[in-house]
Design a protein around this motif. Structure first.
Motif, PDB file in Angstrom:
ATOM      1  N   ASP A  25       0.697  -1.183   0.085  1.00  0.00           N
ATOM      2  CA  ASP A  25       0.062  -0.216   0.116  1.00  0.00           C
ATOM      3  C   ASP A  25       0.794   1.125   0.146  1.00  0.00           C
ATOM      4  OD1 ASP A  25       0.965   0.200   2.757  1.00  0.00           O
ATOM      5  OD2 ASP A  25      -1.304  -0.634   3.519  1.00  0.00           O
ATOM      6  N   HIS A  26       2.204   1.270   0.307  1.00  0.00           N
ATOM      7  CA  HIS A  26       2.931   2.493   0.719  1.00  0.00           C
ATOM      8  C   HIS A  26       3.184   3.081  -0.937  1.00  0.00           C
ATOM      9  CE1 HIS A  26       3.700   2.400   4.917  1.00  0.00           C
ATOM     10  NE2 HIS A  26       3.922   1.240   4.795  1.00  0.00           N
ATOM     11  N   THR A  27       3.070   2.017  -2.046  1.00  0.00           N
ATOM     12  CA  THR A  27       3.526   2.347  -3.316  1.00  0.00           C
ATOM     13  C   THR A  27       2.473   3.367  -3.958  1.00  0.00           C
ATOM     14  OG1 THR A  27       2.511   0.600  -4.278  1.00  0.00           O
ATOM     15  CG2 THR A  27       4.767   0.192  -3.769  1.00  0.00           C
ATOM     16  N   LEU A  28       1.299   3.026  -3.440  1.00  0.00           N
ATOM     17  CA  LEU A  28       0.050   4.049  -3.787  1.00  0.00           C
ATOM     18  C   LEU A  28       0.142   5.357  -3.115  1.00  0.00           C
ATOM     19  CD1 LEU A  28      -1.002   1.155  -4.378  1.00  0.00           C
ATOM     20  CD2 LEU A  28      -3.400   2.176  -4.107  1.00  0.00           C
ATOM     21  N   ASP A  29       0.552   5.466  -1.913  1.00  0.00           N
ATOM     22  CA  ASP A  29       0.578   6.514  -0.973  1.00  0.00           C
ATOM     23  C   ASP A  29       1.924   7.384  -1.469  1.00  0.00           C
ATOM     24  OD1 ASP A  29      -0.130   8.042   1.473  1.00  0.00           O
ATOM     25  OD2 ASP A  29       1.934   7.496   2.221  1.00  0.00           O
ATOM     26  N   LEU A  30       2.814   6.716  -1.600  1.00  0.00           N
ATOM     27  CA  LEU A  30       4.065   7.295  -2.422  1.00  0.00           C
ATOM     28  C   LEU A  30       4.006   8.137  -4.034  1.00  0.00           C
ATOM     29  CD1 LEU A  30       7.031   4.928  -1.272  1.00  0.00           C
ATOM     30  CD2 LEU A  30       6.731   7.241  -0.526  1.00  0.00           C
ATOM     31  N   GLN A  31       3.058   7.317  -4.654  1.00  0.00           N
ATOM     32  CA  GLN A  31       2.610   7.827  -5.941  1.00  0.00           C
ATOM     33  C   GLN A  31       2.019   9.168  -5.961  1.00  0.00           C
ATOM     34  OE1 GLN A  31      -0.121   6.629  -9.386  1.00  0.00           O
ATOM     35  NE2 GLN A  31       1.484   5.240  -9.489  1.00  0.00           N
ATOM     36  N   VAL A  32       1.134   9.485  -5.233  1.00  0.00           N
ATOM     37  CA  VAL A  32       0.337  10.655  -4.980  1.00  0.00           C
ATOM     38  C   VAL A  32       1.271  11.757  -4.325  1.00  0.00           C
ATOM     39  CG1 VAL A  32      -1.722   9.416  -4.891  1.00  0.00           C
ATOM     40  CG2 VAL A  32      -0.567  10.115  -2.677  1.00  0.00           C
ATOM     41  N   LYS A  33       2.369  11.285  -3.823  1.00  0.00           N
ATOM     42  CA  LYS A  33       3.480  12.385  -3.212  1.00  0.00           C
ATOM     43  C   LYS A  33       4.418  12.615  -4.181  1.00  0.00           C
ATOM     44  CE  LYS A  33       2.485  11.011   1.625  1.00  0.00           C
ATOM     45  NZ  LYS A  33       2.877  10.305   2.601  1.00  0.00           N
ATOM     46  N   GLY A  34       4.494  12.085  -5.353  1.00  0.00           N
ATOM     47  CA  GLY A  34       5.342  12.502  -6.444  1.00  0.00           C
ATOM     48  C   GLY A  34       6.660  11.337  -6.537  1.00  0.00           C
ATOM     49  N   LYS A  35       6.532  10.233  -5.732  1.00  0.00           N
ATOM     50  CA  LYS A  35       7.562   9.052  -5.843  1.00  0.00           C
ATOM     51  C   LYS A  35       6.854   7.837  -6.389  1.00  0.00           C
ATOM     52  CE  LYS A  35      10.117  11.980  -3.009  1.00  0.00           C
ATOM     53  NZ  LYS A  35      11.105  12.665  -3.345  1.00  0.00           N
ATOM     54  N   GLN A  36       8.073   7.597  -7.482  1.00  0.00           N
ATOM     55  CA  GLN A  36       7.538   6.163  -8.102  1.00  0.00           C
ATOM     56  C   GLN A  36       8.198   5.061  -7.709  1.00  0.00           C
ATOM     57  OE1 GLN A  36       5.068   6.649 -10.616  1.00  0.00           O
ATOM     58  NE2 GLN A  36       5.159   4.287  -9.895  1.00  0.00           N
ATOM     59  N   VAL A  50      -9.493   1.047  -0.274  1.00  0.00           N
ATOM     60  CA  VAL A  50      -9.349   0.936   1.209  1.00  0.00           C
ATOM     61  C   VAL A  50      -8.504   2.057   1.599  1.00  0.00           C
ATOM     62  CG1 VAL A  50      -7.732   0.044   3.169  1.00  0.00           C
ATOM     63  CG2 VAL A  50      -9.192  -1.636   1.617  1.00  0.00           C
ATOM     64  N   LEU A  51      -7.621   2.812   0.739  1.00  0.00           N
ATOM     65  CA  LEU A  51      -6.769   3.788   0.860  1.00  0.00           C
ATOM     66  C   LEU A  51      -7.837   4.962   0.824  1.00  0.00           C
ATOM     67  CD1 LEU A  51      -3.334   3.125  -0.112  1.00  0.00           C
ATOM     68  CD2 LEU A  51      -4.209   2.914   2.130  1.00  0.00           C
ATOM     69  N   LYS A  52      -8.492   4.954  -0.033  1.00  0.00           N
ATOM     70  CA  LYS A  52      -9.265   6.388  -0.500  1.00  0.00           C
ATOM     71  C   LYS A  52     -10.641   6.376   0.493  1.00  0.00           C
ATOM     72  CE  LYS A  52      -8.220   7.223  -5.626  1.00  0.00           C
ATOM     73  NZ  LYS A  52      -8.853   7.509  -6.615  1.00  0.00           N
ATOM     74  N   ALA A  53     -10.791   5.391   1.153  1.00  0.00           N
ATOM     75  CA  ALA A  53     -11.893   5.602   2.099  1.00  0.00           C
ATOM     76  C   ALA A  53     -11.614   6.538   3.355  1.00  0.00           C
ATOM     77  CB  ALA A  53     -12.260   3.994   2.713  1.00  0.00           C
ATOM     78  N   PHE A  54     -10.372   6.621   3.585  1.00  0.00           N
ATOM     79  CA  PHE A  54      -9.874   7.544   4.807  1.00  0.00           C
ATOM     80  C   PHE A  54      -8.735   8.530   4.589  1.00  0.00           C
ATOM     81  CE2 PHE A  54      -7.056   4.068   4.893  1.00  0.00           C
ATOM     82  CZ  PHE A  54      -5.756   4.522   5.078  1.00  0.00           C
ATOM     83  N   ASN A  55      -8.104   8.322   3.519  1.00  0.00           N
ATOM     84  CA  ASN A  55      -6.766   9.015   3.227  1.00  0.00           C
ATOM     85  C   ASN A  55      -7.003  10.370   2.135  1.00  0.00           C
ATOM     86  OD1 ASN A  55      -4.313  10.158   2.462  1.00  0.00           O
ATOM     87  ND2 ASN A  55      -3.322   8.129   2.620  1.00  0.00           N
ATOM     88  N   PRO A  56      -7.012  11.508   2.694  1.00  0.00           N
ATOM     89  CA  PRO A  56      -7.423  12.619   1.963  1.00  0.00           C
ATOM     90  C   PRO A  56      -6.405  12.885   0.918  1.00  0.00           C
ATOM     91  CG  PRO A  56      -6.524  13.427   4.201  1.00  0.00           C
ATOM     92  CD  PRO A  56      -6.877  11.833   4.325  1.00  0.00           C
ATOM     93  N   ASN A  57      -5.236  12.412   1.031  1.00  0.00           N
ATOM     94  CA  ASN A  57      -4.263  12.669  -0.292  1.00  0.00           C
ATOM     95  C   ASN A  57      -4.832  11.971  -1.368  1.00  0.00           C
ATOM     96  OD1 ASN A  57      -2.712  14.459   1.302  1.00  0.00           O
ATOM     97  ND2 ASN A  57      -1.650  12.538   2.346  1.00  0.00           N
ATOM     98  N   LEU A  58      -5.277  10.700  -1.268  1.00  0.00           N
ATOM     99  CA  LEU A  58      -5.810   9.783  -2.119  1.00  0.00           C
ATOM    100  C   LEU A  58      -7.108  10.006  -2.583  1.00  0.00           C
ATOM    101  CD1 LEU A  58      -3.219   7.999  -0.865  1.00  0.00           C
ATOM    102  CD2 LEU A  58      -4.281   6.103  -2.058  1.00  0.00           C
ATOM    103  N   GLN A  59      -8.202  10.501  -1.772  1.00  0.00           N
ATOM    104  CA  GLN A  59      -9.429  10.621  -2.205  1.00  0.00           C
ATOM    105  C   GLN A  59      -9.784  11.470  -3.452  1.00  0.00           C
ATOM    106  OE1 GLN A  59     -11.153  12.247   1.486  1.00  0.00           O
ATOM    107  NE2 GLN A  59     -11.570  10.319   2.309  1.00  0.00           N
ATOM    108  N   ASN A  60      -9.000  12.537  -3.806  1.00  0.00           N
ATOM    109  CA  ASN A  60      -9.256  13.154  -4.925  1.00  0.00           C
ATOM    110  C   ASN A  60      -7.894  13.088  -5.841  1.00  0.00           C
ATOM    111  OD1 ASN A  60     -11.740  14.478  -3.868  1.00  0.00           O
ATOM    112  ND2 ASN A  60     -10.450  15.725  -2.693  1.00  0.00           N
ATOM    113  N   ALA A  61      -7.304  12.241  -5.659  1.00  0.00           N
ATOM    114  CA  ALA A  61      -6.005  11.776  -6.835  1.00  0.00           C
ATOM    115  C   ALA A  61      -6.373  10.696  -7.578  1.00  0.00           C
ATOM    116  CB  ALA A  61      -4.833  11.536  -5.759  1.00  0.00           C
ATOM    117  N   THR A  62      -5.782  10.692  -8.818  1.00  0.00           N
ATOM    118  CA  THR A  62      -5.893   9.549  -9.703  1.00  0.00           C
ATOM    119  C   THR A  62      -4.466   8.817  -9.530  1.00  0.00           C
ATOM    120  OG1 THR A  62      -6.999  10.916 -11.347  1.00  0.00           O
ATOM    121  CG2 THR A  62      -5.975   9.065 -11.927  1.00  0.00           C
TER     122      THR A  62
END
Length: 343
Positions: free
Chosen positions: A96-107, A314-326
């Motif tokens: 799951d950290h790979t998704l969280d990092l992608q929206v933060k600009g890390k691949q 799962v992450l988009k259910a609570f994580n504001p960084n991912l909720q509106n991110a593609t």
């Protein structure tokens, strides 16, 4: 404003000190390019990350001609920080950290997927068991996680939100795993929390708490999270993967060989290969802990179908960084290396 509680400074210092422990006595200053590959594990003694040390003990890294230095951090989020900073070339941690990092600009991408279930367990103390019968009772409670921003933190928040409790209505407490988690439960610093084996096995053996939600099997994980939940994996910076494909393939070959070995050997045989100090509750209890968690592992290292979609939901259910991110899920994992290794 929600307050984040932490374990005592002394306990935290002791836990963090473990992060300097290496699984082999080699020079940690060596670069991954042309030398050893450094892999940070979010808790080497956790059963969910067992393939890392087991591969070392079975000699499969050596067989592939790749020198691997295993390091450990008490929480996956700290392991991720080591990867992003360039201190290590890979992390054995939650996908799951790979998704969280992608929206933060890390691949970052998973290159070998160890599991198709989370492997996590939500436990409650005996004292709180009567008042916490489901995540809807999390409101007002103190719940242990390995670290703030860790996968246990992510999953706890999802379970709460999915059952109508907002993230600001309970308090996550960073208590690590193992003895620090157990102590927090004993002392009443937490009402319950999310952890893995062998900590779960020790809690039950000592009769310190009860299992509320068991996600160690694909069935249990699907019931709690709504689908397959790929968790423990080897993930690496995409740029490094693309520049070191030969080395990554050797790592994949070794890990997939280990996953296959695990599927054909008993928990007792697996336990016998691991360092003796991992069995803090005794050999029999450690073997039982492995047996409880074994169903979570894949046999081929390949990302399970629909797994990334479950994690994103799962992450988009609570994580504001991912909720509106593609999120481009196709860039969060690759099956290229595992499929070649399994083939």
């Amino acid at each position: 404003m929600r307050r984040h509680l932490t374990i005592s400074a002394a306990a935290l210092a002791a836990t963090l000190a473990l992060g300097t422990l290496t699984a082999c006595g080699s020079d940690s200053s060596t670069s991954g390019s042309g030398g050893k590959v450094k892999i940070m594990v979010g808790g080497l003694d956790k059963v969910i990350y067992l393939p890392a040390m087991l591969t070392q003990k079975l000699g499969y890294f050596k067989d592939e001609g790749v020198e691997v230095e295993l390091l450990t951090e008490p929480a996956g989020v700290q392991a991720t920080t080591s990867l992003v900073s360039g201190d290590v070339q890979g992390v054995v941690g939650f996908y799951d950290h790979t998704l969280d990092l992608q929206v933060k600009g890390k691949q970052v991408e998973s290159v070998v997927q160890f599991s198709h279930a989370s492997g996590e367990v939500e436990v409650v103390s005996n004292k709180a068991a009567a008042t916490i019968t489901s995540p809807k009772d999390f409101k007002g409670k103190k719940l242990g996680v390995t670290g703030l921003g860790s996968s246990t933190d992510f999953l706890t928040k999802y379970l709460a939100v999915n059952d109508g409790v907002q993230t600001e209505q309970f308090t996550p407490v960073a208590v690590g795993a193992g003895q620090t988690f157990i102590s927090a439960l004993q002392q009443g610093s937490i009402d319950g929390g999310m952890t893995t084996d062998p900590t779960v096995a020790q809690i039950l053996d000592k009769k310190l708490g009860k299992v509320l939600i068991d996600m160690r099997t694909p069935e249990g994980s699907k019931a709690a999270l709504g689908g397959p939940y790929p968790s423990s994996s080897l993930y690496m910076n995409t740029d490094w993967v693309n520049s070191n494909k030969e080395t990554v393939q050797k790592l994949a070959n070794a890990f997939v060989k280990t996953l296959k070995w695990m599927s054909t050997h008993s928990p007792e045989e697996i336990a016998a290969k691991m360092p003796a100090d991992y069995a803090q509750g005794g050999k029999d209890l450690y073997a039982r802990a492995i047996k409880s968690t074994l169903p979570m592992f894949t046999t081929d290292g390949v990302m399970p179908a629909d797994g990334p979609e479950t994690v994103e939901r799962v992450l988009k259910a609570f994580n504001p960084n991912l909720q509106n991110a593609t999120v481009d899920l196709s860039k969060t994992f690759t099956t290229e290396f595992a499929e070649k290794a399994a083939g």
